[in-house]
Design a protein around this motif. Structure first.
Motif, mmCIF file in Angstrom:
data_model
loop_
_atom_site.group_PDB
_atom_site.id
_atom_site.type_symbol
_atom_site.label_atom_id
_atom_site.label_comp_id
_atom_site.label_asym_id
_atom_site.label_seq_id
_atom_site.Cartn_x
_atom_site.Cartn_y
_atom_site.Cartn_z
ATOM 1 N N LYS A 67 5.152 8.248 5.191
ATOM 2 C CA LYS A 67 3.969 8.023 3.829
ATOM 3 C C LYS A 67 4.719 8.745 2.488
ATOM 4 O O LYS A 67 4.833 10.627 2.337
ATOM 5 C CB LYS A 67 2.644 8.432 4.025
ATOM 6 N N GLN A 97 -1.227 5.697 -2.159
ATOM 7 C CA GLN A 97 0.356 5.473 -1.081
ATOM 8 C C GLN A 97 1.268 4.847 -2.246
ATOM 9 O O GLN A 97 0.487 3.834 -2.386
ATOM 10 C CB GLN A 97 -0.333 5.617 -0.231
ATOM 11 N N CYS A 130 4.096 3.333 3.070
ATOM 12 C CA CYS A 130 3.900 3.755 3.966
ATOM 13 C C CYS A 130 4.761 3.244 5.447
ATOM 14 O O CYS A 130 3.884 2.044 5.616
ATOM 15 C CB CYS A 130 2.355 4.508 4.782
#
Length: 154
Positions: A127, A135, A138
Motif C-alpha cells: 500500500k 491511499q 494498493c
C-alpha cells in the motif's frame, strides 16, 4: 549412445535454467478491483527469482502518477500460504526520489532475507499513502523463495 547423450544434455540444460536466478516480471492485482488509484503499477521485477534466503533480493516497481507526490509511506505485508508473516513500513522518499513528478517513476527496495526463511510461494501486499494518509495505490503479487544453498550466485 547418441540418444543417451542428447537426453543428458537436455536434462543438464533444464537443470541450469532452473538453478540460475533471473529477473522476471510479476503479475500484479489491485486490492480493490473497482478502485481508481492515483498511482498505477505497470510492472514488478524481482531479482533473483526465486529469492534466495541469506542473499540480497531487489524488488523494483514501475509505476505512474497522475500528479506530483511530495512524500508519504509504503506499507508491505507478506503472507505465506495465506498466513500473515511480516509487515514493514518505509518512507516513500527512501524508496524513490522525492518529490515524484507526475508521470512514470520507479520504487526500488533491496533486502536480505534471513538464511532460515522457509522456501515457498509468498504473497506481498503493498500500500502506498501520501503525506495526508490518502491511499495512492494498493497491489498484491506473488513471489517465490527458493532453497538457499543450491541456487547459483548472481
Amino acid at each position: 549412445m547418441e540418444l543417451c547423450q542428447l537426453k543428458l544434455t537436455l536434462l543438464l540444460f533444464f537443470a541450469v535454467c532452473l538453478l540460475v536466478p533471473s529477473i522476471q516480471a510479476k503479475s500484479v492485482s489491485y486490492c480493490d478491483k473497482k478502485g481508481e488509484y492515483a498511482v498505477k503499477v505497470q510492472d514488478i521485477q524481482i531479482s533473483p527469482d526465486p529469492i534466495v534466503p541469506g542473499k540480497p533480493a531487489t524488488f523494483t516497481i514501475a509505476a505512474s502518477a497522475g500528479e506530483a507526490i511530495s512524500g508519504g509511506k509504503v506499507v508491505i505485508e507478506v503472507s505465506l500460504f495465506g498466513v500473515h508473516v511480516h509487515t514493514e513500513s518505509h518512507n516513500l522518499c527512501e524508496e524513490t526520489s522525492c518529490p515524484i513528478s507526475g508521470g512514470n517513476f520507479e520504487l526500488s527496495h533491496s533486502q536480505m532475507l534471513p538464511g532460515f526463511t522457509p522456501p515457498g510461494s509468498y504473497t506481498l501486499k503493498m500500500k502506498m499513502e501520501d503525506e495526508s494518509k490518502h491511499q495512492l495505490t494498493c497491489i498484491t503479487f506473488n513471489f517465490n523463495i527458493g532453497f538457499g544453498s543450491y541456487v547459483a550466485d548472481s
